[in-house]
Write an enzyme that holds these catalytic residues in place. Structure first.
Site, short mmCIF file in Angstrom:
data_model
loop_
_atom_site.label_atom_id
_atom_site.label_comp_id
_atom_site.label_asym_id
_atom_site.label_seq_id
_atom_site.Cartn_x
_atom_site.Cartn_y
_atom_site.Cartn_z
CB CYS A 169 -23.17 34.30 42.87
SG CYS A 169 -21.67 33.68 42.06
CG HIS B 61 -19.30 36.73 46.52
ND1 HIS B 61 -20.50 36.09 46.72
CD2 HIS B 61 -19.00 36.58 45.20
CE1 HIS B 61 -20.91 35.58 45.57
NE2 HIS B 61 -20.01 35.86 44.63
CD GLU B 62 -16.51 38.57 43.25
OE1 GLU B 62 -16.18 37.54 42.60
OE2 GLU B 62 -17.64 39.08 43.14
CG HIS C 100 -16.20 33.06 43.03
ND1 HIS C 100 -16.95 32.02 42.53
CD2 HIS C 100 -17.05 34.11 43.19
CE1 HIS C 100 -18.21 32.41 42.41
NE2 HIS C 100 -18.29 33.67 42.81
#
Length: 168
Positions: free
Chosen positions: A95, A138-139, A142
């Site tokens: 990250c 993953h994004e 966020h």
């Protein structure tokens, strides 16, 4: 223009917040946001030799916006995961908000995503490429205030990123 120094780092409370949708009336702001995301990603790539995607909240832009640049630049606005596969796999995730730390996580191998592009067109994307699927997850995390540190498979799922040119 935002730079590497503007990147929010692990522990910043904004990284744990849920982002608001981008409104159609905010579309004129998107090119500047994307330029900032692109610029910071390029600085990360130059300094740390990684980076395929970045989410707006990593720069304190608390909007549901993801910028990917794998084979080409791609803007993903207001994404929604509509389906994920039962099949999963593990990887060492990284990250930009903690560039020297790797975290072992489990992610779905395939997914279906709906989103809008920078022209406000709606798309449905069936992602079957594992490396793109895990990146999107993953994004997407966020945007919902989740970091890969919160998805670690166990208490031993952390390691320092090897320094380029070493065998660590």
């Amino acid at each position: 223009m935002k730079h590497l120094a503007d990147l929010l780092l692990l522990g910043d409370p904004r990284l744990y917040q849920t982002c608001e949708p981008v409104l159609e009336s905010e579309l004129p702001l998107v090119p500047d946001w994307v330029a900032d995301l692109h610029n910071v990603m390029e600085e990360i790539r130059a300094k740390y030799q990684f980076g395929r995607g970045i989410a707006a909240p990593q720069l304190g832009i608390m909007k549901r916006l993801i910028y990917l640049n794998v084979d080409r630049p791609q803007v993903i606005i207001n994404p929604e995961l509509v389906a994920v596969s039962d099949e999963t796999d593990e990887l060492w995730d990284d990250c930009m908000s903690f560039p020297n730390l790797l975290v072992r996580v489990r992610r779905h191998k395939k997914l279906t995503l709906t989103y809008r592009d920078e022209h406000w067109q709606t798309h449905t994307w069936d992602v079957t490429d594992w490396r793109i699927s895990e990146l999107i997850q993953h994004e997407y995390d966020h945007l919902n205030g989740f970091l890969c540190t919160m998805r670690a498979i166990d208490e031993r799922a952390f390691q320092w990123r090897p320094t380029p040119g070493t065998n660590l």
